[in-house]
Design a protein around this motif. Structure first.
Motif, PDB file in Angstrom:
ATOM      1  N   UNK A  64     -47.870  37.748   4.214  1.00 16.62           N
ATOM      2  CA  UNK A  64     -46.946  38.293   5.222  1.00 16.62           C
ATOM      3  C   UNK A  64     -45.684  38.894   4.613  1.00 16.62           C
ATOM      4  N   UNK A  65     -45.340  38.465   3.404  1.00 14.53           N
ATOM      5  CA  UNK A  65     -44.144  39.004   2.767  1.00 14.53           C
ATOM      6  C   UNK A  65     -42.899  38.806   3.615  1.00 14.53           C
ATOM      7  N   UNK A  66     -42.078  39.843   3.696  1.00 14.30           N
ATOM      8  CA  UNK A  66     -40.838  39.740   4.479  1.00 14.30           C
ATOM      9  C   UNK A  66     -41.035  40.163   5.934  1.00 14.30           C
ATOM     10  N   UNK A  67     -42.284  40.464   6.302  1.00 16.90           N
ATOM     11  CA  UNK A  67     -42.583  40.803   7.693  1.00 16.90           C
ATOM     12  C   UNK A  67     -42.376  42.253   8.057  1.00 16.90           C
ATOM     13  N   UNK A  68     -42.008  43.089   7.072  1.00 18.98           N
ATOM     14  CA  UNK A  68     -41.682  44.483   7.380  1.00 18.98           C
ATOM     15  C   UNK A  68     -42.869  45.209   8.014  1.00 18.98           C
ATOM     16  N   UNK A  69     -44.094  44.941   7.538  1.00 20.93           N
ATOM     17  CA  UNK A  69     -45.264  45.636   8.076  1.00 20.93           C
ATOM     18  C   UNK A  69     -45.488  45.318   9.551  1.00 20.93           C
ATOM     19  N   UNK A  70     -45.019  44.159   9.982  1.00 23.11           N
ATOM     20  CA  UNK A  70     -45.154  43.773  11.384  1.00 23.11           C
ATOM     21  C   UNK A  70     -43.923  44.152  12.204  1.00 23.11           C
ATOM     22  N   UNK A  71     -42.929  44.716  11.547  1.00 20.19           N
ATOM     23  CA  UNK A  71     -41.680  45.050  12.250  1.00 20.19           C
ATOM     24  C   UNK A  71     -40.857  43.819  12.539  1.00 20.19           C
ATOM     25  N   UNK A  72     -40.958  42.806  11.668  1.00 21.01           N
ATOM     26  CA  UNK A  72     -40.237  41.551  11.852  1.00 21.01           C
ATOM     27  C   UNK A  72     -39.439  41.225  10.595  1.00 21.01           C
ATOM     28  N   UNK A  73     -38.607  40.211  10.730  1.00 18.54           N
ATOM     29  CA  UNK A  73     -37.825  39.724   9.591  1.00 18.54           C
ATOM     30  C   UNK A  73     -38.213  38.266   9.341  1.00 18.54           C
ATOM     31  N   UNK A  74     -38.978  38.041   8.268  1.00 22.95           N
ATOM     32  CA  UNK A  74     -39.484  36.700   7.988  1.00 22.95           C
ATOM     33  C   UNK A  74     -38.755  36.094   6.803  1.00 22.95           C
ATOM     34  N   UNK A  75     -38.391  34.817   6.937  1.00 18.86           N
ATOM     35  CA  UNK A  75     -37.907  34.010   5.815  1.00 18.86           C
ATOM     36  C   UNK A  75     -38.747  32.745   5.772  1.00 18.86           C
ATOM     37  N   UNK A  76     -38.671  32.041   4.657  1.00 21.50           N
ATOM     38  CA  UNK A  76     -39.557  30.891   4.461  1.00 21.50           C
ATOM     39  C   UNK A  76     -38.753  29.649   4.100  1.00 21.50           C
ATOM     40  N   UNK A  77     -39.220  28.534   4.657  1.00 24.53           N
ATOM     41  CA  UNK A  77     -38.658  27.227   4.316  1.00 24.53           C
ATOM     42  C   UNK A  77     -39.776  26.402   3.696  1.00 24.53           C
ATOM     43  N   UNK A  78     -39.659  26.138   2.410  1.00 22.10           N
ATOM     44  CA  UNK A  78     -40.747  25.487   1.673  1.00 22.10           C
ATOM     45  C   UNK A  78     -40.558  23.977   1.636  1.00 22.10           C
ATOM     46  N   UNK A  79     -41.594  23.241   1.983  1.00 21.80           N
ATOM     47  CA  UNK A  79     -41.572  21.779   1.919  1.00 21.80           C
ATOM     48  C   UNK A  79     -42.174  21.330   0.598  1.00 21.80           C
ATOM     49  N   UNK A  80     -41.449  20.507  -0.133  1.00 25.08           N
ATOM     50  CA  UNK A  80     -41.984  19.964  -1.385  1.00 25.08           C
ATOM     51  C   UNK A  80     -43.031  18.895  -1.111  1.00 25.08           C
ATOM     52  N   UNK A  81     -42.921  18.257   0.049  1.00 22.17           N
ATOM     53  CA  UNK A  81     -43.881  17.242   0.472  1.00 22.17           C
ATOM     54  C   UNK A  81     -44.031  17.371   1.980  1.00 22.17           C
ATOM     55  N   UNK A  82     -45.139  16.891   2.575  1.00 21.14           N
ATOM     56  CA  UNK A  82     -45.296  16.988   4.030  1.00 21.14           C
ATOM     57  C   UNK A  82     -44.183  16.242   4.760  1.00 21.14           C
ATOM     58  N   UNK A  83     -43.525  16.934   5.701  1.00 19.87           N
ATOM     59  CA  UNK A  83     -42.374  16.363   6.401  1.00 19.87           C
ATOM     60  C   UNK A  83     -42.622  16.126   7.883  1.00 19.87           C
ATOM     61  N   UNK A  84     -43.827  16.396   8.365  1.00 21.10           N
ATOM     62  CA  UNK A  84     -44.105  16.224   9.781  1.00 21.10           C
ATOM     63  C   UNK A  84     -43.609  17.409  10.590  1.00 21.10           C
ATOM     64  N   UNK A  85     -43.933  17.427  11.885  1.00 27.98           N
ATOM     65  CA  UNK A  85     -43.596  18.582  12.721  1.00 27.98           C
ATOM     66  C   UNK A  85     -42.093  18.759  12.885  1.00 27.98           C
ATOM     67  N   UNK A  86     -41.361  17.648  13.029  1.00 28.10           N
ATOM     68  CA  UNK A  86     -39.903  17.748  13.172  1.00 28.10           C
ATOM     69  C   UNK A  86     -39.219  17.899  11.823  1.00 28.10           C
ATOM     70  N   UNK A  87     -39.714  17.177  10.808  1.00 28.14           N
ATOM     71  CA  UNK A  87     -39.106  17.238   9.483  1.00 28.14           C
ATOM     72  C   UNK A  87     -39.180  18.627   8.874  1.00 28.14           C
ATOM     73  N   UNK A  88     -40.285  19.340   9.152  1.00 30.99           N
ATOM     74  CA  UNK A  88     -40.417  20.689   8.587  1.00 30.99           C
ATOM     75  C   UNK A  88     -39.404  21.640   9.217  1.00 30.99           C
ATOM     76  N   UNK A  89     -39.150  21.487  10.527  1.00 32.43           N
ATOM     77  CA  UNK A  89     -38.145  22.334  11.180  1.00 32.43           C
ATOM     78  C   UNK A  89     -36.742  21.947  10.710  1.00 32.43           C
ATOM     79  N   UNK A  90     -36.502  20.645  10.531  1.00 32.91           N
ATOM     80  CA  UNK A  90     -35.217  20.170   9.992  1.00 32.91           C
ATOM     81  C   UNK A  90     -34.945  20.810   8.633  1.00 32.91           C
TER      82      UNK A  90
END
Length: 831
Positions: A64-90
């Protein structure tokens, strides 16, 4: 307003599909699930999006890259370990703490009205709004009860039937205020439904539930994955489908080729640049990915086939999923519910039973019956080399990448600075692959003499002139979709078994030598190759008597590379020759057995009408020849061998003749009558070449149009065989039919018995045991000789899951009976 797409799950229930691909990238209607989600967000104005990633994160980022091809602005938050549904958003809190945000799963397919959901949240003014939907079976989801005002009264994660109190479930889509982060512990595994929401309710915080209308499918199992494909095709979910609807429910993407005689019964989808051949039937709920090839006679129903898959002729795929870059060979069957991982090989006529899982990079051998999942076992090709070098379907089994690795391995067996001769036939595929071969040789410190398009015997002869070895790339005989990469030794002969194994080991270990910048090999194009070859041939072979005999012959070049050398050769022979099909035809680099037979029939008609002495037809690479006598009748290859043997032996009256052990024993009688001796060899070409290279050798042949003329070389050479025959006929003044008539009839029959690789050794042991006290010859395979002289030979194929049988008796009935008897022995041992 921003959105958060959760794309870090492993998708363990979807293995083996998710063994090498993150779940959000699994394609639905040839688009990743997450792309459908992102397009939904964009439709509702949510173009700034944070993507949380963990499992195989780089694949998601790269796609997906930065989302330019979709006309969006994408950034990424990388988890070093599984954090669960709330932990990943945190983990992405820094990008979200300034405003209301929406959370959505990257692996659920939906077309909910997110704008209405957001409006509901703002109207209610709550901390969290949970998006809900109604499902018939709520067991796999979190049940939620809301009151008349939309306030959530109770959550229950994944209940039993005894705990089911509603059909309204949590979809994992939320609209939240940044204050919710105060209830999520940092750098810890925390879930929304299991941890955060119960705590909020305990503290009296209001959570609202919005019951959405529309489609929602949590793609968490193989069944739901297949259902999602069908629902998109049926129009039950509002998503964009790439391509054109050429008839109701039949979608075909840009660049796809569908033969007019293919049967398409929608709804179905065919991806970009896929190719569907004639006689194919694709039925409802099938999805064909990009660059997929579906060969003639294949049948697909409810099959999901991902990108770059090859589906061979007469394959049958029902209700299965096939991962990307997998090859499914001819007449294989994959049953309902089976899942094949990425980059697998499903062998010819194999059967994968329903609900079986084949994990990535596995091989199911030809003829295998698989009824349990293949997880850890991996059987690579038993042997890299087959009967014609390294062979396979071009751009399926034989790719430019493989050609580079093979050539690099071969170069590693040679000294730096050695010279290798390269050549090809006149096909486009061979031309492209040879370029890859040359690059690999040069970058491995090997100098290259490139002959370009020449007959195979010319390539062998030129290799023997000072090169350390040679490589020829050609179209496989009889199969225009397959190529052979042939490796020669310094004599121009095929590599010995020992050298093949050495190359095989280097290839398997990937221990390739690389050259330093100053060591890169040179590339040269030698001149006057055909004149050099013709001169050597005419100096080596006795052509006395040819001009005096005033023979007329008809020569068929078969539109192959033999036509390149024939003008020079025929002009210097002093014979009246009518040449047909001399020009190169790039579209026909080889010929089927039927086309070859039809060509011989036409040649016979011309020979008879022209009253020629005989006709000769070259194969497309000039290695083998077929004969037609003066009456226009085809001389079958096994009889042509006996005719040539009789002529050579009658003239030489001494010496040895090299023949494979599968040849009729009539040959022994013919040779002995004229004072020569047969030396039996293994069926491998290098074995025959080794015997024919002996100083006592006068002739060699394999009974399939291949003749060795030792005066010139120890390899098959069609032009040399033609010139030798011309001289013999001129001097004996006998016709081919007269020579054929004086040789006794032979009754050799051949049969192939399918044999799984795992039991080939067992089969041969059973054959030896069944032989009992009868005489056994183990020159190649096992040849069992009966007391009355009848014999049968059993030989396992080195590259295919079959066992070859030959039997000879005094008549057809006797040979057939013997063949049936021993085929039953092989078949029973292989069960």
């Amino acid at each position: 307003m921003k959105a958060v797409v959760m794309a870090g799950g492993e998708g363990t229930r979807l293995r083996p599909m998710t063994s090498s691909m993150p779940k959000p990238l699994l394609p639905v209607a040839n688009r990743p699930i997450m792309e459908h989600v992102l397009r939904l967000l964009k439709r509702h104005g949510l173009t700034e999006t944070v993507v949380t990633v963990q499992f195989l994160a780089s694949l998601v980022k790269n796609y997906f890259g930065d989302g330019e091809e979709l006309g969006m602005e994408l950034t990424y938050a990388n988890e070093e370990k599984p954090l669960g549904t709330a932990g990943s958003v945190k983990n992405a809190e820094e990008a979200l703490r300034d405003d209301t945000f929406l959370v959505i799963s990257g692996d659920a397919l939906t077309d909910f009205d997110l704008t209405d959901l957001i409006s509901f949240h703002k109207e209610k003014g709550g901390l969290v709004t949970v998006c809900l939907t109604r499902v018939p079976n709520p067991l796999e989801f979190g049940i939620t009860i809301v009151d008349d005002e939309g306030k959530v009264e109770r959550f229950l994660e994944k209940p039993t039937w005894g705990q089911v109190f509603s059909d309204t479930v949590n979809t994992g889509i939320y609209v939240m205020e940044p204050e919710v982060f105060d209830y999520v512990e940092a750098d810890a595994s925390v879930d929304w439904s299991g941890d955060v929401f119960p705590q909020l309710m305990k503290e009296g915080k209001t959570i609202y539930g919005y019951v959405a209308e529309g489609y929602w499918e949590d793609v968490g199992t193989h069944e739901s994955y297949s259902k999602a494909q069908a629902d998109v095709l049926e129009g039950k979910v509002d998503v964009e489908i790439d391509g054109f609807e050429i008839s109701p429910g039949v979608w075909v993407a840009e660049g796809a080729e569908v033969h007019p005689e293919a049967t398409l019964r929608g709804p179905l989808y065919i991806g970009d640049y896929a190719k569907v051949e004639s006689g194919v039937e694709i039925r409802e709920h099938s999805v064909i990915g990009s660059n997929v090839v579906v060969k003639s006679g294949a049948f697909l129903h409810r099959a999901v086939v991902q990108d770059n898959v090859y589906i061979g002729p007469q394959c049958n795929l029902r209700g299965c999923v096939v991962g990307k870059n997998t090859d499914i060979m001819q007449a294989a069957r994959i049953e309902d519910g089976a899942v094949i991982g990425d980059e697998c090989l499903i062998g010819e006529e194999s059967i994968v039973q329903g609900n079986v899982r084949v994990y990535p990079f596995k091989t199911v051998e030809a003829g295998a019956f698989v009824n349990t999942s293949v997880i850890w076992e991996s059987r690579g090709q038993a042997q890299l080399f087959g009967r014609r070098g390294v062979s396979g379907i071009i751009n399926v089994e034989i790719t430019p990448e493989l050609a580079v690795r093979l050539a690099g391995a071969y170069a590693t067996t040679l000294k730096k600075g050695s010279t290798v001769t390269t050549a090809r036939d006149h096909s486009r595929g061979a031309r492209a692959l040879k370029r890859a071969v040359i690059s690999a040789l040069q970058t491995s410190a090997i100098d290259v003499r490139d002959l370009e398009n020449v007959p195979l015997p010319v390539a062998r002869q030129q290799t023997a002139r000072g090169s350390a070895g040679g490589i020829m790339v050609r179209t496989s005989p009889g199969n225009p979709e397959s190529v052979d990469i042939m490796f020669f030794d310094e004599r121009g002969a095929d590599l010995s078994q020992a050298r093949q194994r050495k190359l095989d080991r280097i290839y398997a270990r990937q221990e390739y030598r690389r050259a330093f910048p100053g060591e890169i090999g040179d590339l040269r194009f030698p001149a006057s190759v055909f004149d050099s070859y013709t001169g050597s041939l005419l100096r080596a072979i006795d052509t006395s008597g040819v001009p005096e005999a005033e023979l007329k012959v008809v020569v068929d070049a078969s539109n192959g590379s033999a036509g390149l050398v024939l003008p020079s050769l025929l002009g210097r022979l002093g014979v009246e020759a009518l040449t047909i099909n001399p020009g190169l035809d790039e579209s026909r680099p080889t010929e089927t057995a039927e086309a070859r037979r039809a060509g011989l029939v036409r040649l016979g008609e011309i020979v008879a009408s022209a009253r020629a002495a005989f006709g000769v037809r070259f194969d497309p690479v000039g290695e083998r020849i077929s004969l037609v006598d003066e009456r226009g009748r085809i001389v079958e290859d096994d009889r042509a061998l006996l005719v040539m043997l009789d002529l050579v032996a009658a003239e030489r009256r001494s010496g040895t003749v090299g023949l494979p052990v599968t040849t009729t024993r009539i040959a022994e009688q013919v040779a002995a009558y004229h004072g020569t001796q047969v030396e039996w060899t293994a069926t491998a070409p290098d074995a025959l070449a080794r015997v024919s290279g002996d100083e006592t050798a006068v002739f060699g042949g394999d009974g399939r149009g291949g003749f060795i003329i030792p005066e010139l070389s120890s390899v098959f050479d069609g032009a040399a065989a033609f010139v030798r025959l011309l001289g013999l006929v001129a001097r004996t003044q006998l016709t081919l039919s007269q020579i054929d008539a004086r040789i006794p009839r032979a009754y050799v029959q051949h049969r192939d018995v399918p044999t799984p690789w795992a039991v080939k050794g067992l089969v041969m042991r059973h054959v030896v045991e069944a032989a009992g006290d009868r005489a056994i010859d183990t020159t190649d395979g096992v040849r069992v000789v009966e007391d009355d002289g009848r014999w049968v030979m059993v030989l396992p194929d080195p590259s295919e899951a079959v066992t070859h049988l030959w039997a000879e008796g005094p008549d057809d009935t006797s040979s057939q009976t013997l063949l049936d008897e021993w085929a039953a022995v092989v078949d029973s041992a292989g069960r």
